[in-house]
Write an enzyme that holds these catalytic residues in place. Structure first.
Site, PDB file in Angstrom:
ATOM      1  CB  THR A   1      20.097  11.441  -3.295  1.00 35.30           C
ATOM      2  OG1 THR A   1      20.000  12.897  -2.527  1.00 35.30           O
ATOM      3  CG2 THR A   1      20.700  10.199  -3.393  1.00 35.30           C
TER       4      THR A   1
ATOM      5  CB  SER B   1      23.562   6.167 -22.612  1.00 34.42           C
ATOM      6  OG  SER B   1      22.240   5.818 -22.176  1.00 34.42           O
TER       7      SER B   1
ATOM      8  CG  HIS C   1      19.851   2.899 -22.206  1.00 35.48           C
ATOM      9  ND1 HIS C   1      19.110   1.686 -23.078  1.00 35.48           N
ATOM     10  CD2 HIS C   1      20.059   3.953 -22.556  1.00 35.48           C
ATOM     11  CE1 HIS C   1      18.570   2.936 -24.001  1.00 35.48           C
ATOM     12  NE2 HIS C   1      18.899   4.127 -23.236  1.00 35.48           N
TER      13      HIS C   1
ATOM     14  N   GLY D   1      21.837   8.841 -22.223  1.00 31.80           N
ATOM     15  CA  GLY D   1      21.645  10.205 -22.996  1.00 31.80           C
ATOM     16  C   GLY D   1      21.296  11.368 -23.153  1.00 31.80           C
TER      17      GLY D   1
ATOM     18  CB  CYS E   1      13.476   7.527 -30.677  1.00 29.03           C
ATOM     19  SG  CYS E   1      14.564   7.144 -29.980  1.00 29.03           S
TER      20      CYS E   1
ATOM     21  CD  GLN F   1      23.828   3.717 -30.694  1.00 29.20           C
ATOM     22  OE1 GLN F   1      24.606   3.046 -30.763  1.00 29.20           O
ATOM     23  NE2 GLN F   1      22.354   4.180 -30.538  1.00 29.20           N
TER      24      GLN F   1
HETATM   25  C1  LIG Z   1      19.691   6.064 -27.270  1.00 29.61           C
HETATM   26  C2  LIG Z   1      20.210   7.041 -28.035  1.00 29.61           C
HETATM   27  C3  LIG Z   1      20.511   8.978 -26.560  1.00 29.61           C
HETATM   28  C4  LIG Z   1      19.578   8.173 -25.832  1.00 29.61           C
HETATM   29  O1  LIG Z   1      20.267   8.231 -24.548  1.00 29.61           O
HETATM   30  P1  LIG Z   1      19.236   7.340 -23.730  1.00 29.61           P
HETATM   31  O2  LIG Z   1      20.210   7.759 -22.299  1.00 29.61           O
HETATM   32  O3  LIG Z   1      18.011   7.071 -23.729  1.00 29.61           O
HETATM   33  O4  LIG Z   1      18.130   9.290 -22.565  1.00 29.61           O
HETATM   34  C5  LIG Z   1      20.986   9.632 -27.808  1.00 29.61           C
HETATM   35  N1  LIG Z   1      21.589   9.735 -28.307  1.00 29.61           N
HETATM   36  C6  LIG Z   1      22.604   8.443 -29.175  1.00 29.61           C
HETATM   37  C7  LIG Z   1      22.587   8.727 -30.554  1.00 29.61           C
HETATM   38  C8  LIG Z   1      21.617   7.520 -28.536  1.00 29.61           C
HETATM   39  O5  LIG Z   1      21.601   6.080 -29.554  1.00 29.61           O
END
Ligand SMILES: *Cc1c(COP(=O)(O)O)cnc(C)c1O
Length: 416
Positions: free
Chosen positions: A245, A207, A209, A73, A333, A187
């Site tokens: 890659t 993203s 995860h 993300g 964060c 989200q």
């Molecule tokens: C977690 C998150 C990100 C960052 O994503 P990562 O894959 O952890 O770098 C960005 N924006 C929002 C709203 C998030 O919740």
């Protein structure tokens, strides 16, 4: 004595689904090919890459060639904002500097820090305020647009308080004024319906995860025809948009996670909503001075965000951990510093109260059967912490922190 772990911090990260892991594993050794090579191993990797791209496209109703894989993300947000900024600034004239970006005060740091970075290079950024529910005003947005505006970047839903923005209407305003619209949907994707066509989104970040896929993988959607400057230069992978890659295990995992999220969207939303609403109902009725942060209606089904007066979120989290419950205060964060959450400040929560906040984010593995245990644990911990708190009067059983509270300053709102 410790209860079996109840993980309720799925908005910070989520466990990789068993089915996702199973799909990923062969790509570490058995199917380790580089998708840019011509022999069978490489061709197989290319096929897996195409399949995953389709799976991600389907989740957000994009076309397959509008999806580019990134490292997550954060990279997608950086790429979106810098990609547009660097492209548009080349069209600047004396009359029109093409350097104005509109965002909000409650974005994820990946967006806010990128905007702040661009300000150092002559870009001008408008940070729209939000109301007490965490929603922007569409009138404010439209009024902020000027001739030099090149990009509106507003999150689909908020990672802390779960508020869902009126994305479709934002997109309509952007189109009307011929301004590009990027939405951080990290989200939202896989949690609520996200449809880039219906919601008028030009660029979108997601993203792996956060949707039971692996960490370190994400995607960016860039609508066909959008002028965009490349951010990562190199071997020209991903049609030249993102060299390097390909992270094949990650990509295959994100693809599968996206497919599962799409197939199970309705059931998971129902499941999450049921747990969310039970938690909100029970906590606010059983614990004194417990409030919900963020809109109740325009809210992610998997997000619960409480505020308890007179206590500190950090102590609450650690004591809940002892009870076998993992939650968050502020956002993951912001636990690196002791400042209050910039999102809670933006919706008008005073710093002392903002410290007493608890986010529980629900995932597919949570169960409605755990709700009573969770509520009882929160009550036990909150009662205990209030007993020790100088901000709580045990005689009258009341919050007395107001007496020490300073008014909210502008600088509290702009920080994170
Ligand atoms: C977690 C998150 C990100 C960052 O994503 P990562 O894959 O952890 O770098 C960005 N924006 C929002 C709203 C998030 O919740």
């Amino acid at each position: 004595m410790a209860h079996e772990l109840i993980y309720m911090d799925n908005s910070a990260t989520s466990p990789v689904d068993e089915e996702v892991l199973k799909e990923m594993l062969p790509y570490f050794n058995e199917k380790f090919g580089n998708a840019s090579t011509l022999y069978r191993l490489g061709v197989d990797a290319k096929k897996a890459l195409d399949k995953a791209r389709q799976q991600v496209a389907d989740l957000i109703n994009a076309d397959v060639d509008e999806i580019t894989f990134t490292s997550g993300g954060t990279e997608s947000d950086n790429m979106a904002i810098k990609g547009v900024a660097l492209s548009e600034i080349q069209k600047a004239t004396d009359k029109n500097p093409r350097n104005h970006i509109i965002t909000t005060t409650i974005e994820h740091p990946a967006v806010l820090e990128t905007c702040k970075f661009l300000e150092k290079f002559g870009f001008e950024v408008t940070y729209l305020p939000v109301d007490e529910d965490g929603l922007i005003s569409l009138d404010d947005l439209e009024n902020a647009i000027k001739e030099s505006t090149i990009l509106i970047t507003i999150m689909h839903s908020n990672n802390e308080i779960g508020t869902i923005q009126p994305t479709k209407e934002i997109g309509e305003i952007a189109r009307k004024h011929n301004v590009l619209f990027h939405s951080d949907a990290v989200q939202s994707a896989g949690k609520i319906p996200v449809d880039v066509k219906d919601q008028n989104i030009d660029i979108l970040s997601l993203s792996g995860h956060k949707i039971n896929g692996p960490k370190g993988i994400g995607a960016i959607y860039i609508k066909k025809g959008v002028r965009f400057e490349v951010f990562m230069h190199g071997g020209g992978q991903e049609k030249g948009l993102r060299s390097g890659t390909e992270n094949m295990p990650g990509i295959v995992g994100l693809g599968k996670a996206a497919e599962l999220a799409r197939e199970n969207l309705e059931t998971r939303m129902q499941h999450n909503k049921e747990i969310r609403d039970a938690l909100i109902e029970k906590v606010t009725s059983q614990i004194k001075d417990a409030y919900v942060n963020g809109s109740l209606e325009k809210r992610l089904p998997n997000n619960v965000h409480f505020r308890f007066s007179g206590i500190e979120g950090e102590s609450l989290i650690l004591r809940l951990d002892n009870e076998g419950i993992d939650g968050a205060t502020g956002s993951a964060c912001s636990t690196h510093d002791l400042k209050g959450s910039h999102v809670l400040a933006a919706i008008g929560v005073k710093p002392a109260l903002s410290h007493g906040s608890l986010r529980l984010s629900i995932g597919p593995e949570n169960s409605i059967d755990d709700v009573d245990y969770i509520v009882a644990s929160i009550k036990k911990v909150v009662d205990y912490l209030r007993e020790l708190s100088p901000l709580w009067d045990n005689e009258t059983d009341e919050y007395i922190g107001d007496r020490f509270e300073k008014p909210l300053e502008d600088e509290d709102i702009d920080r994170y």
